[in-house]
Scaffold this motif. Structure first.
Motif, PDB file in Angstrom:
ATOM      1  N   SER A 174      35.877 154.147   4.846  1.00 14.92           N
ATOM      2  CA  SER A 174      37.301 153.980   4.618  1.00 14.92           C
ATOM      3  C   SER A 174      37.541 153.113   3.395  1.00 14.92           C
ATOM      4  O   SER A 174      36.767 152.222   3.072  1.00 14.92           O
ATOM      5  N   GLN A 175      38.660 153.377   2.713  1.00 18.22           N
ATOM      6  CA  GLN A 175      38.955 152.695   1.463  1.00 18.22           C
ATOM      7  C   GLN A 175      40.443 152.374   1.375  1.00 18.22           C
ATOM      8  O   GLN A 175      41.280 153.080   1.924  1.00 18.22           O
ATOM      9  N   TRP A 176      40.743 151.277   0.656  1.00 18.46           N
ATOM     10  CA  TRP A 176      42.124 150.988   0.290  1.00 18.46           C
ATOM     11  C   TRP A 176      42.416 151.716  -1.021  1.00 18.46           C
ATOM     12  O   TRP A 176      41.691 151.558  -1.997  1.00 18.46           O
ATOM     13  N   GLN A 177      43.480 152.506  -1.030  1.00 16.67           N
ATOM     14  CA  GLN A 177      43.874 153.242  -2.227  1.00 16.67           C
ATOM     15  C   GLN A 177      45.225 152.736  -2.722  1.00 16.67           C
ATOM     16  O   GLN A 177      46.191 152.691  -1.962  1.00 16.67           O
ATOM     17  N   ARG A 183      45.277 152.302   3.538  1.00 19.64           N
ATOM     18  CA  ARG A 183      43.928 152.502   4.053  1.00 19.64           C
ATOM     19  C   ARG A 183      43.771 153.961   4.445  1.00 19.64           C
ATOM     20  O   ARG A 183      44.538 154.474   5.269  1.00 19.64           O
ATOM     21  N   THR A 184      42.808 154.639   3.873  1.00 19.78           N
ATOM     22  CA  THR A 184      42.716 156.083   4.036  1.00 19.78           C
ATOM     23  C   THR A 184      42.212 156.496   5.404  1.00 19.78           C
ATOM     24  O   THR A 184      42.610 157.524   5.938  1.00 19.78           O
ATOM     25  N   ASN A 185      41.322 155.697   6.018  1.00 20.75           N
ATOM     26  CA  ASN A 185      40.769 156.040   7.315  1.00 20.75           C
ATOM     27  C   ASN A 185      40.764 154.814   8.199  1.00 20.75           C
ATOM     28  O   ASN A 185      41.194 153.734   7.799  1.00 20.75           O
ATOM     29  N   THR A 225      49.218 149.414  -1.154  1.00 20.62           N
ATOM     30  CA  THR A 225      48.007 150.205  -0.980  1.00 20.62           C
ATOM     31  C   THR A 225      47.960 150.750   0.441  1.00 20.62           C
ATOM     32  O   THR A 225      48.605 150.225   1.347  1.00 20.62           O
ATOM     33  N   GLU A 253      48.782 152.735  -4.192  1.00 25.60           N
ATOM     34  CA  GLU A 253      49.838 153.740  -4.161  1.00 25.60           C
ATOM     35  C   GLU A 253      50.859 153.535  -5.277  1.00 25.60           C
ATOM     36  O   GLU A 253      51.116 154.427  -6.059  1.00 25.60           O
ATOM     37  N   ARG A 257      47.739 155.489   9.517  1.00 26.86           N
ATOM     38  CA  ARG A 257      47.159 154.773   8.381  1.00 26.86           C
ATOM     39  C   ARG A 257      47.811 153.406   8.217  1.00 26.86           C
ATOM     40  O   ARG A 257      49.002 153.232   8.439  1.00 26.86           O
TER      41      ARG A 257
END
Length: 447
Positions: free
Chosen positions: A323-326, A315-317, A313, A328, A297
């Motif tokens: 895919s998305q930035w999450q 990147r989940t995928n 942040t 943290e 990731r």
């Protein structure tokens, strides 16, 4: 009845789990059988794949000054020895050494070029520089052949990148060589150099492989194919601030809205959007750094200008539609820091304003989010490269020229004096150099 001996296979599995090269060195010194196992090249390759190479310091681009990691940094002893043993003035390169400029560092190899004095006529502005990949620790270098005329002729109207430069050159990891032992060894000793130009209507890139000794075209896409409406109206390259993570290079637009991505496994370019917190989009007043967050990731640090905190942040995928930035977490800082770059899971920052702290470079690990001082400096360094690992030997490549044949005896004597001066530290450097160079180094007699 005596205890049964531990099989070599099990001992190797235990040795592979030693956390640092220094631990491996000390263990190998305790027993002849351990040393025999550690010196085995397949074992060394496995160890390097399992462990992150140590950060030894930073090298300035302009002044070519090496800043070794300083105590209490765990790499300080090895970094000090490397600072004394290596030639970071590059005096072993074709004279004059002052003409060479550092362009990139990867796995202990340094890419330098010289393009001559900047001129204002079009022929000299677009001239492709002379390129060398060198090893300052072993004082060896490889002068790359010129880009073939039929490839160079395809470069039309390159855009300015920075300070009289219309092209970008950098080191890339070698392509996978397969699973067999011979292929793995060849892959470890090989490297790739990429030459890239952002032209008025399209993106061009060529790749040099040390395995073949030849240049080839890897991409020639129009900006319209990559992203319609991206044409530059200023004469400046639209993408800059090159970064690297997980076999991909990334460049950002000035407005921080999009990324240019080069996947070195397929040697293909693509465009990706930066999705995440609003402060990272549409603004040129933020610092952004990409890191390896683990498990394949991507991680991204964002620091708004003149703020004392970082947003992190993940990147989940992989890059794709879903895919998305999450977000943290937010990491507070006790002073104002400037981004110096990133490598692996580390972000590098420079602190120069808080009088209660030693100014200089710090690293931030995405696993702990703790700042660790690397070195102290009393001045701000504009462009600097992280120097990790020990350079893989280039001696197996017949095209390599050492530049030091006429002073071999001098180097031997200098190595002896250095050995006595640093004692155990040099022992560690030389053995760790073998750990990171496929067992090429054989001088272990400085106990």
């Amino acid at each position: 009845m005596g205890s049964l001996p531990i099989p070599d296979e099990l001992v190797m599995e235990i040795l592979l789990r030693l956390p640092t090269p220094g631990d491996l060195v000390r263990t190998s010194a305790s027993c002849i059988s351990f040393r025999r196992l550690v010196a085995d090249r397949p074992f060394l390759r496995k160890y390097r794949k399992l462990h992150t190479p140590p950060l030894l310091g930073f090298l300035e681009q302009e002044r070519k000054v090496f800043h070794p990691a300083a105590p209490p940094h765990p790499s300080a002893p090895a970094a000090t020895a490397v600072a004394l043993a290596a030639d970071f003035s590059f005096s072993f390169l074709p004279a004059p050494a002052s003409d060479w400029f550092i362009q990139d560092i990867r796995e202990g190899r340094v890419l330098v070029d010289r393009a001559g004095a900047p001129q204002h006529d079009i022929d000299n502005r677009y001239k492709i520089p002379e390129l060398v990949v060198c090893d300052p620790l072993h004082r060896r270098y490889l002068l790359l052949p010129q880009i073939p005329a039929h490839l160079a002729a395809t470069v039309e109207h390159p855009l300015l990148i920075k300070r009289h430069r219309y092209c970008e050159t950098f080191l890339a990891p070698a392509c996978g060589g397969g699973g067999d032992e011979v292929a793995s060894a060849a892959e470890e000793m090989s490297f790739t150099v990429i030459w890239m130009a952002q032209c008025r209507t399209r993106l061009l890139a060529f790749a040099f492989s040390s395995s073949t000794g030849q240049w080839r075209a890897i991409s020639s896409k129009s900006w319209r194919d990559l992203f319609d409406g991206l044409l530059s109206s200023t004469g400046l390259a639209p993408f800059s601030l090159r970064q690297y993570a997980y076999d991909c290079f990334y460049w950002m637009t000035d407005c921080r809205e999009r990324l240019l991505v080069l996947d070195t496994r397929r040697m293909e370019f693509s465009i990706a959007e930066i999705l995440g917190k609003a402060e990272a989009r549409g603004l040129d007043s933020v610092d952004i750094a990409i890191v390896e967050a683990g498990e394949g990731r991507l991680g991204m640090f964002v620091r708004p200008r003149n703020e004392s905190y970082l947003n992190y942040t993940i990147r989940t995928n992989s890059w794709g539609g879903s895919s998305q930035w999450q977000f943290e977490k937010t990491i507070p800082l006790d002073s104002t820091y400037f981004f110096m770059g990133s490598a692996g899971r580390h972000l590098y920052l420079y602190q120069c304003e808080d009088p209660t702290l030693d100014v200089g470079c710090f690293s931030l690990d995405v696993k702990t989010f703790q700042l660790e001082r690397v070195f102290v400096s009393n001045y701000c360094i504009p462009i600097i490269y992280a120097y990790s690992n020990f350079p893989p030997s280039l001696l197996s490549t017949p095209m390599v020229s050492s530049g030091v044949e006429n002073r071999a005896e001098k180097e031997k004597n200098a190595g002896t004096r250095l050995c006595y001066k640093l004692k155990g530290t040099v022992t560690m450097v030389r053995i760790v150099a073998a750990v990171n160079a496929g067992g090429q180094t054989k001088d272990y007699r400085c106990w």
